[in-house]
Motif scaffolding. Structure first.
Motif, short mmCIF file in Angstrom:
data_model
loop_
_atom_site.label_atom_id
_atom_site.label_comp_id
_atom_site.label_asym_id
_atom_site.label_seq_id
_atom_site.Cartn_x
_atom_site.Cartn_y
_atom_site.Cartn_z
N ASP A 59 0.86 -1.17 0.00
CA ASP A 59 0.00 0.00 0.00
C ASP A 59 0.90 1.23 0.00
O ASP A 59 2.12 1.10 0.04
CB ASP A 59 -0.89 -0.02 1.24
N LYS A 60 0.32 2.40 -0.07
CA LYS A 60 1.09 3.64 -0.05
C LYS A 60 0.52 4.56 1.01
O LYS A 60 -0.68 4.54 1.29
CB LYS A 60 1.03 4.35 -1.41
N MET A 61 1.37 5.38 1.61
CA MET A 61 0.92 6.36 2.57
C MET A 61 0.25 7.50 1.82
O MET A 61 0.72 7.94 0.78
CB MET A 61 2.10 6.91 3.37
N ILE A 83 3.05 17.54 8.51
CA ILE A 83 3.94 16.45 8.91
C ILE A 83 4.56 15.81 7.66
O ILE A 83 5.76 15.54 7.62
CB ILE A 83 3.19 15.41 9.76
N ILE A 84 3.74 15.59 6.63
CA ILE A 84 4.25 15.01 5.39
C ILE A 84 5.25 15.94 4.74
O ILE A 84 6.32 15.50 4.28
CB ILE A 84 3.09 14.68 4.42
N LYS A 85 4.96 17.24 4.73
CA LYS A 85 5.89 18.23 4.15
C LYS A 85 7.23 18.18 4.88
O LYS A 85 8.29 18.19 4.26
CB LYS A 85 5.28 19.63 4.22
N LYS A 94 9.26 10.03 0.05
CA LYS A 94 9.26 10.70 -1.25
C LYS A 94 7.94 10.42 -1.94
O LYS A 94 7.21 9.49 -1.56
CB LYS A 94 10.43 10.23 -2.11
N LEU A 95 7.62 11.24 -2.93
CA LEU A 95 6.41 11.02 -3.70
C LEU A 95 6.53 9.74 -4.50
O LEU A 95 7.59 9.47 -5.07
CB LEU A 95 6.17 12.18 -4.66
N GLU A 96 5.47 8.96 -4.55
CA GLU A 96 5.48 7.74 -5.35
C GLU A 96 5.63 8.11 -6.83
O GLU A 96 6.38 7.48 -7.56
CB GLU A 96 4.20 6.95 -5.14
N ASP A 97 4.92 9.15 -7.26
CA ASP A 97 4.96 9.60 -8.65
C ASP A 97 5.34 11.08 -8.68
O ASP A 97 4.47 11.94 -8.59
CB ASP A 97 3.61 9.38 -9.33
N PRO A 98 6.64 11.39 -8.81
CA PRO A 98 7.08 12.78 -8.80
C PRO A 98 6.52 13.60 -9.97
O PRO A 98 6.49 14.83 -9.90
CB PRO A 98 8.60 12.69 -8.89
N GLU A 99 6.06 12.93 -11.03
CA GLU A 99 5.52 13.63 -12.20
C GLU A 99 4.10 14.14 -11.96
O GLU A 99 3.65 15.05 -12.65
CB GLU A 99 5.53 12.70 -13.43
N LYS A 107 0.59 10.08 -3.23
CA LYS A 107 0.94 8.91 -2.42
C LYS A 107 2.44 8.99 -2.15
O LYS A 107 3.20 9.47 -2.97
CB LYS A 107 0.59 7.62 -3.17
N TYR A 108 2.82 8.51 -0.99
CA TYR A 108 4.20 8.62 -0.53
C TYR A 108 4.76 7.26 -0.18
O TYR A 108 4.04 6.38 0.30
CB TYR A 108 4.27 9.56 0.67
N ILE A 109 6.06 7.11 -0.39
CA ILE A 109 6.76 5.87 -0.08
C ILE A 109 8.04 6.22 0.69
O ILE A 109 8.49 7.37 0.64
CB ILE A 109 7.10 5.08 -1.37
N PRO A 110 8.64 5.26 1.38
CA PRO A 110 9.89 5.53 2.09
C PRO A 110 10.99 5.93 1.09
O PRO A 110 10.95 5.53 -0.09
CB PRO A 110 10.24 4.20 2.75
N TYR A 111 11.97 6.65 1.54
CA TYR A 111 13.05 7.14 0.68
C TYR A 111 13.80 6.00 -0.02
O TYR A 111 14.31 6.15 -1.12
CB TYR A 111 14.03 8.01 1.45
#
Length: 113
Positions: A59-61, A83-85, A94-99, A107-111
């Motif tokens: 899953d993704k945060m 907190i996310i910022k 980091k962003l799952e999809d930086p684009e 959605k965010y994933i670990p670095y």
């Protein structure tokens, strides 16, 4: 560690602390603290650990999942966004999809993912 993170979130505990010194690992689990009593570093660490737990669970945060983790009311969604910022600036997530330009569906994933 996955189970530790899971139960830590289930019981609304502060993030665990993991310290590696001279080939030894020390893990500290803390008793309950309200979100307002956590300092900035603890909030970032909790955000990171939440992202890790979500990632290993396929899953993704999201902002919503972090609000659920901290039991933040919908009208206070900006708290989770902050907190996310902070976690993004710290480089632990980091962003799952930086684009993607959408912040609403971000959605965010670990670095390290």
């Amino acid at each position: 560690m996955d189970k530790v993170f899971f139960y830590n979130e289930l019981y609304q505990l502060p993030p665990i602390s993991v310290l590696v010194v001279e080939h030894k690992t020390r893990v500290t689990i803390y008793s309950y603290k309200a979100l307002n009593d956590l300092d900035k570093k603890e909030k970032i660490r909790a955000c990171y650990q939440h992202a890790c737990l979500k990632y290993v669970s396929n899953d993704k945060m999201t902002n919503q999942s972090l609000r659920d983790r901290f039991k933040i009311e919908d009208q206070n969604a900006a708290i989770a966004s902050r907190i996310i910022k902070d976690a993004l600036e710290e480089g632990v997530v980091k962003l799952e999809d930086p684009e993607s330009k959408s912040r609403k569906y971000a959605k965010y994933i670990p670095y390290w993912a």
